[in-house]
Scaffold this active site. Structure first.
Site, PDB file in Angstrom:
ATOM      1  N   GLU A 154       2.963  -6.511  -5.532  1.00 16.24           N
ATOM      2  CA  GLU A 154       3.390  -5.124  -5.362  1.00 16.24           C
ATOM      3  C   GLU A 154       3.349  -4.445  -6.729  1.00 16.24           C
ATOM      4  O   GLU A 154       3.578  -5.066  -7.757  1.00 16.24           O
ATOM      5  CB  GLU A 154       4.814  -5.077  -4.800  1.00 16.24           C
ATOM      6  CG  GLU A 154       5.339  -3.662  -4.587  1.00 16.24           C
ATOM      7  CD  GLU A 154       6.772  -3.633  -4.082  1.00 16.24           C
ATOM      8  OE1 GLU A 154       7.158  -2.634  -3.463  1.00 16.24           O
ATOM      9  OE2 GLU A 154       7.513  -4.606  -4.316  1.00 16.24           O
TER      10      GLU A 154
ATOM     11  N   LYS B  67       3.725   0.794   2.826  1.00 14.78           N
ATOM     12  CA  LYS B  67       4.986   0.090   3.031  1.00 14.78           C
ATOM     13  C   LYS B  67       5.862   0.815   4.048  1.00 14.78           C
ATOM     14  O   LYS B  67       6.155   2.001   3.905  1.00 14.78           O
ATOM     15  CB  LYS B  67       5.716  -0.040   1.690  1.00 14.78           C
ATOM     16  CG  LYS B  67       6.981  -0.887   1.731  1.00 14.78           C
ATOM     17  CD  LYS B  67       7.554  -0.992   0.317  1.00 14.78           C
ATOM     18  CE  LYS B  67       8.793  -1.867   0.267  1.00 14.78           C
ATOM     19  NZ  LYS B  67       9.335  -1.945  -1.119  1.00 14.78           N
TER      20      LYS B  67
ATOM     21  N   CYS C  43       6.963  -6.494   0.122  1.00 13.13           N
ATOM     22  CA  CYS C  43       8.300  -6.700  -0.440  1.00 13.13           C
ATOM     23  C   CYS C  43       9.426  -6.614   0.601  1.00 13.13           C
ATOM     24  O   CYS C  43       9.613  -7.532   1.381  1.00 13.13           O
ATOM     25  CB  CYS C  43       8.523  -5.723  -1.590  1.00 13.13           C
ATOM     26  SG  CYS C  43       9.783  -6.250  -2.800  1.00 13.13           S
TER      27      CYS C  43
END
Length: 276
Positions: free
Chosen positions: A41, A114, A155
């Protein structure tokens, strides 16, 4: 067998310097035979000052890191999963946290924004409000990455198991969880969660991560946990990069996915039940 490479970074708020390190480590993985390489990330930068970040970031079309890694992928003839880049171009003037799958011809084969944004207060001193600056995605993505059917995430997505079950049911054999995980949660949570996602879905799980102290020209300091990992479909650790900047390569046997799901077919057990 597919040979994969992991790149573990400790990026600063200087994309040019970060790209130099990223390129060097990707080349090392390629020299060691990796044909599918994963980066963390925020591969292009970590910047804790939003005003400075707004001055530095670029659109997808102009981003230095994306264009350079597309060219590198073509030069080396490899697949690259860029865990994510911070970019401008989100709705309402917000940033994007977007991952990319780059093919050996340098083309963008898939994008993923995301979905779950990191809005938490781990401790009084360790707070985050990602949604104040970033635009959330709403589309789960499975991408063909050569022989790998890759389920994309980033994440904090790791904490939402329904996303990974959906990716596996949509055909993913490898789940990728590029991270910049907090040092407050990393030691107790991340390995457990990665193994759980692997066991629940019968997938390989690949996490390329940020690590260490991230240099900042301005803004508060930031530290991340590191420990880039690969977990097999049975939940066994195949690789842990610890806390140093670096890289690793290993072969994964994709036939283990079907073998594991045959032994434990829970992915296909979906009985109807009444909610409490």
């Amino acid at each position: 067998m597919s040979r994969i490479g992991l790149v573990q970074l400790s990026v600063s708020d200087n994309p040019t310097e970060n790209l130099e390190t990223t390129t060097q480590l990707i080349c090392k993985c390629s020299e060691d035979g990796a044909t599918h390489i994963f980066t963390p990330e925020a591969t292009n930068l970590i910047c804790t000052d939003r005003a400075r970040q707004a001055q530095i970031l670029q659109t997808e079309e102009d981003d230095l890191t994306l264009n350079a890694l597309r060219a590198l992928s073509k030069e080396l003839g490899i697949w690259i999963h860029i865990g994510s880049l911070a970019l401008t171009g989100g709705e309402g003037g917000k940033f994007l946290n977007r991952g990319f799958v780059i093919s050996p011809d340098g083309h963008i084969k898939a994008r993923y924004d995301k979905i779950h944004l990191f809005d938490v207060a781990v401790t009084a001193a360790d707070t985050y409000q990602e949604s104040s600056a970033y635009y959330a995605g709403d589309q789960a993505v499975v991408a063909q990455m050569g022989a790998i059917n890759l389920g994309l995430s980033i994440c904090y997505d790791l904490r939402f198991p329904h996303l990974y079950r959906g990716l596996a049911l949509a055909g993913a054999s490898v789940l990728t969880v590029p991270g910049a995980f907090s040092t407050a949660t990393g030691p107790d949570h991340i390995e457990v969660l990665l193994k759980a996602r692997a066991i629940e879905t019968g997938c390989f799980v690949v996490m390329a991560a940020q690590t260490g102290q991230h240099k900042q020209a301005v803004g508060k300091p930031r530290a991340t946990w590191g420990h880039s990992m690969v977990i097999d479909p049975w939940g066994r650790m195949l690789c842990d990069l610890g806390t140093d900047i670096g890289w690793a390569c290993l072969d994964i046997d994709l036939s283990l996915v079907e073998k594991t799901r045959t032994k434990i077919p829970s992915l296909h057990h979906n009985p109807a039940f009444k909610k409490p």
